[in-house]
Scaffold this active site. Structure first.
Site, short mmCIF file in Angstrom:
data_model
loop_
_atom_site.label_atom_id
_atom_site.label_comp_id
_atom_site.label_asym_id
_atom_site.label_seq_id
_atom_site.Cartn_x
_atom_site.Cartn_y
_atom_site.Cartn_z
N ALA A 100 0.82 -1.22 0.00
CA ALA A 100 0.00 0.00 0.00
C ALA A 100 0.85 1.26 0.00
CB ALA A 100 -0.90 -0.01 1.23
N LYS A 101 2.09 1.16 0.45
CA LYS A 101 3.03 2.30 0.48
C LYS A 101 2.41 3.54 1.12
CE LYS A 101 5.81 0.35 -3.25
NZ LYS A 101 5.00 -0.81 -3.71
N ARG A 102 1.78 3.33 2.28
CA ARG A 102 1.13 4.43 2.98
C ARG A 102 2.12 5.19 3.86
NH1 ARG A 102 -2.39 2.58 -0.26
NH2 ARG A 102 -4.57 2.42 0.31
N ASP B 207 4.08 4.76 -6.42
CA ASP B 207 4.55 3.39 -6.65
C ASP B 207 5.26 3.37 -8.00
OD1 ASP B 207 4.66 0.45 -6.71
OD2 ASP B 207 3.10 0.55 -5.19
#
Lengths: 273, 273
Positions: A95-97, B99
């Site tokens: 999710a790369k939050r 991303d």
């Protein structure tokens, strides 16, 4: 899931493969599009066909969000299917939050409690208070971007700060955060020569390694420089496995590709001993 | 929405206020919890009460994801309500995504096409190919983190790289990306003294400024150093406005707080001329 349980699974299956579930409706077999939830049906078939040769699945949230509510339903059904049927699997929400403290807590709640993933990927740019809320969850793992597999990695991650490259500073700094033992790091396979340096900074932590396969990284090089006593690597492959075929045999062909990687891994593990 | 339309709205309303819709079920009036969709009902009431004194709303996705599918439904209903009833409003999905290229494209699709926001916030760590897919959308805006309002900002963003602080390098580099004219930047109000330097690098771009109010930033200081000929600022306030009361009068009290800020802004705009 504890790290010990993950390591045990790796030893049992002789695999440290993670399969990326980046499901694009334009790439899956056309016959699935007639189903009520094509994304979930696709994932279910891939999971049933490959769960014994991999230790982890990693849906990237972008591919689900792109389909709105229906996409989130597919994501929820996928993680529930994994947790119900294959509880030994290490699940990663890619999710790369990352946000200010109280907001990151809400993301942690979303992925660790509501969806019940074992881990989530996070971005480091906002620093300590953007990551520590994730680290506070016991039995959960937070996988922070360090050196990514894309071309843009060279825009900022490898800039010189103080006496070292920026991504190394990110690794160093994060070691001092509260519950840092729950940290893993993303390090792209496309940069295998960097693993030696990285292992000097984080010898113990697991590294999630995208970029083998479609993006050109070498499994043996990554293992040569990146493996530690606990293996310490989760090698991700997405497109190379899940899109091996777009016909009726897609799950079977996906298994064949996953098995190839598992067998390479088994050989590497044998020689390691 | 074009930048010209945004500037026109600012001039008409004499406001450059953005209201953050960070809805926490533990903080909204208890009587709303009996409704079918308390989050949407809360947002609708806040929006109806404040739309004429602000120019933008910014739901932070974390607060919706924390409630799973129901949360996403609330987010979808909120953006649709805004687009249907107040098309002049500049909408921001505060998602802090980013991303590798093909994955960022899916996020862009999620926020610009599926949800139809005017803009989305993104994180810079993964570099050019993680941001350009967002910039490719005509009439949409990409708001990149530069210098954030939290304590963790000092972990990495202010490190010295080459001859400057890291966040300045992020600003410099991003100016060369394709469609960079669609970029805005997040700069925290808690760091007002930095605005002079930032304006030397990005004189034209809009800056989204969180941290006024609850986090302690000063509106007049930010305007003094950060404003340009087009105003060039969107000042966000979330908790200070939406949680002004947790009683039946919550929307009315939220309006009163928003109005205070709008009036301060009107005074600043008057003196600017």
């Amino acid at each position: 899931m504890t790290t010990t349980q993950l390591v045990h699974q790796i030893q049992t299956k002789k695999s440290f493969l993670c399969i990326g579930l980046d499901v694009d409706l334009n790439k899956i077999p056309a016959f699935l599009l007639e189903k009520e939830d094509p994304i979930f049906e696709f994932n279910k078939a891939i999971i049933d066909a490959t769960h014994d040769v991999c230790v982890s699945y990693k849906p990237n949230t972008a591919f689900y969000e792109a389909y709105g509510i229906k996409g989130w339903q597919s994501l929820q059904k996928t993680i529930q299917y994994l947790n119900d049927n294959y509880p030994e699997i290490f699940t990663i929400a890619d999710a790369k939050r990352g946000d200010i403290g109280n907001t990151s807590s809400m993301y942690a709640k979303a992925f660790f409690e509501d969806l019940a993933f074992d881990s989530v990927t996070v971005a480091p740019y906002m620093g300590k208070d953007s990551v520590e809320p994730f680290l506070a969850f016991e039995g959960k793992h937070t996988i922070m971007l360090a050196l990514t597999s894309n071309e843009g990695a060279f825009d900022f991650q490898t800039l010189q700060v103080k006496d070292k490259e920026f991504y190394k500073q990110v690794l160093e700094t994060s070691k001092n955060w509260k519950n840092a033992e729950n940290l893993m790091y993303v390090v792209g396979a496309t940069k295998a020569e960097y693993f030696t340096e990285i292992r000097k900074i984080v010898p113990e932590n697991f590294l999630l390694v995208p970029g083998v396969g479609a993006q050109g990284g070498s499994l043996s090089e990554v293992c040569k420089y990146g493996m530690n006593d606990n293996v310490g690597l989760l090698i991700n492959s997405s497109r190379g496995i899940i899109y091996a075929s777009n016909q009726e045999d897609f799950a079977e062909k996906a298994r064949a590709e996953a098995l190839k990687l598992q067998q390479e891994m088994e050989t590497i593990l044998l020689h390691k001993k």
